[in-house]
Design a protein around this motif. Structure first.
Motif, PDB file in Angstrom:
ATOM      1  N   SER A   1       0.183  27.542 -88.680  1.00 57.95           N
ATOM      2  CA  SER A   1      -0.626  28.000 -87.542  1.00 57.95           C
ATOM      3  C   SER A   1      -0.015  29.209 -86.851  1.00 57.95           C
ATOM      4  CB  SER A   1      -0.798  26.850 -86.543  1.00 57.95           C
ATOM      5  OG  SER A   1       0.473  26.376 -86.104  1.00 57.95           O
ATOM      6  N   ASP A   2       1.331  29.326 -86.891  1.00 55.60           N
ATOM      7  CA  ASP A   2       1.989  30.449 -86.206  1.00 55.60           C
ATOM      8  C   ASP A   2       2.335  31.590 -87.157  1.00 55.60           C
ATOM      9  OD1 ASP A   2       1.896  29.043 -83.809  1.00 55.60           O
ATOM     10  OD2 ASP A   2       3.826  28.057 -84.204  1.00 55.60           O
ATOM     11  N   TYR A   3       1.912  31.439 -88.419  1.00 55.18           N
ATOM     12  CA  TYR A   3       2.278  32.456 -89.406  1.00 55.18           C
ATOM     13  C   TYR A   3       1.133  33.442 -89.607  1.00 55.18           C
ATOM     14  CZ  TYR A   3       3.149  34.588 -93.979  1.00 55.18           C
ATOM     15  OH  TYR A   3       3.299  35.476 -95.002  1.00 55.18           O
ATOM     16  N   LYS A   4       1.461  34.722 -89.584  1.00 55.49           N
ATOM     17  CA  LYS A   4       0.466  35.761 -89.828  1.00 55.49           C
ATOM     18  C   LYS A   4       0.870  36.541 -91.070  1.00 55.49           C
ATOM     19  CE  LYS A   4      -1.032  36.397 -85.018  1.00 55.49           C
ATOM     20  NZ  LYS A   4      -1.204  37.378 -83.912  1.00 55.49           N
ATOM     21  N   ARG A   5       0.003  36.501 -92.068  1.00 51.28           N
ATOM     22  CA  ARG A   5       0.303  37.176 -93.329  1.00 51.28           C
ATOM     23  C   ARG A   5       0.163  38.686 -93.166  1.00 51.28           C
ATOM     24  NH1 ARG A   5      -2.513  35.827 -99.193  1.00 51.28           N
ATOM     25  NH2 ARG A   5      -1.262  37.295-100.397  1.00 51.28           N
TER      26      ARG A   5
END
Length: 295
Positions: free
Chosen positions: A278-282
């Motif tokens: 949820s806190d990861y942005k690719r």
């Protein structure tokens, strides 16, 4: 049409191996045939190879689990089929457990060492299988015939080799030695094929060509080598390799019989839940270099 046939011939071995591998990989999904049995007279080569490779995986796991040390030597005339057998053994196995040793010509520093020293460095550790594509027996073969060692060095090798191998066996190493035997006509056929086929030409070295001039010399050297090193502790096993596919199956089956391994069923495990993203942005796709999709 001629061009097409030429390309088919040039890539024949590569194509055959690819098809062979594809059939084997497909079989893993279907299931295994681990029950010991005598192959039928009209056996299918790929099916038998599949069965033996599954058994090789079991042997690998047994060696790894019990921290055994296994060393297998492959010797024989040029074009006898050593590489083909080794490849069929290693194909299904973990390279971290089973590795191939094919040493190049010794360096100047290595020439000044104890003869067995650079081979000792490649011996298996606990839980490892090592396959030697040619070995310390170079001294009794090519070095003897081509004059790359002195008579004293050769005689010392014949004296010390049985003692060296006895020490290896006493230390707990499972040592298996194979000599691949090919007749004159079949070797000539394979040499001619390598000369004509650009896919196989890398297999034909200047030393291979020169060895044709010394066929009898190599035969005599092999006989002397066997007389001194075919011992009860470390015997030679001769593989008839006039038919390469039969030689592969026979050799692998024999190798499997050298170790009384047991089938180790893998422990069932459950996959843990994946970490939340949820806190990861690719990163943007445009910020990375992708291999083009040309297939």
């Amino acid at each position: 049409m001629k061009t097409k046939n030429k390309h088919q011939h040039a890539g024949g071995e590569v194509t055959e191996l690819a098809r062979e591998t594809a059939k084997v990989e497909q079989y893993w999904i279907v299931g295994d045939r681990s029950e010991p049995r005598k192959p039928p007279k009209n056996y299918n080569y790929v099916e038998e190879l599949i069965h033996l490779q599954i058994e090789l995986i079991k042997l690998q796991e047994y060696v790894r689990h019990n921290r055994l040390k296994m060393c297998v030597i492959f010797e024989g005339r040029d074009a006898a089929g050593k590489g083909g057998i080794i490849k069929r053994i290693t194909d299904p196995l973990n390279p971290r457990v089973c590795r191939v040793v094919a040493l190049a010509t010794p360096t100047e520093r290595e020439r000044g060492q104890w003869y067995f020293q650079r081979y000792v460095a490649e011996l298996p550790s606990a839980g490892e299988i090592v396959l030697f594509d040619r070995s310390w027996y170079n001294r009794a073969g090519v070095e003897r015939v081509m004059g790359f060692c002195t008579e004293d060095e050769y005689q010392e090798f014949l004296r010390s080799c049985p003692l060296f191998e006895e020490m290896l066996v006493r230390s707990g190493i499972i040592l298996v030695k194979y000599w691949l035997s090919v007749n004159d006509e079949e070797q000539e056929k394979r040499f001619q094929d390598r000369m004509r086929n650009p896919i196989k030409r890398w297999k034909l070295s200047a030393m291979d060509i020169e060895s044709r001039r010394h066929w009898v010399d190599y035969s005599q050297a092999k006989d002397l080598m066997f007389a001194q090193t075919d011992t009860k502790v470390s015997p030679w096993y001769v593989v008839n390799s006039d038919n390469k596919k039969q030689a592969r199956l026979n050799c692998i089956a024999h190798l499997l019989a050298r170790v009384p391994y047991k089938d180790l069923n893998p422990v069932e495990t459950a996959l843990p839940p994946r970490q939340s993203d949820s806190d990861y942005k690719r990163p943007k796709i445009t910020s990375q270099r992708f291999v083009p999709d040309i297939y």
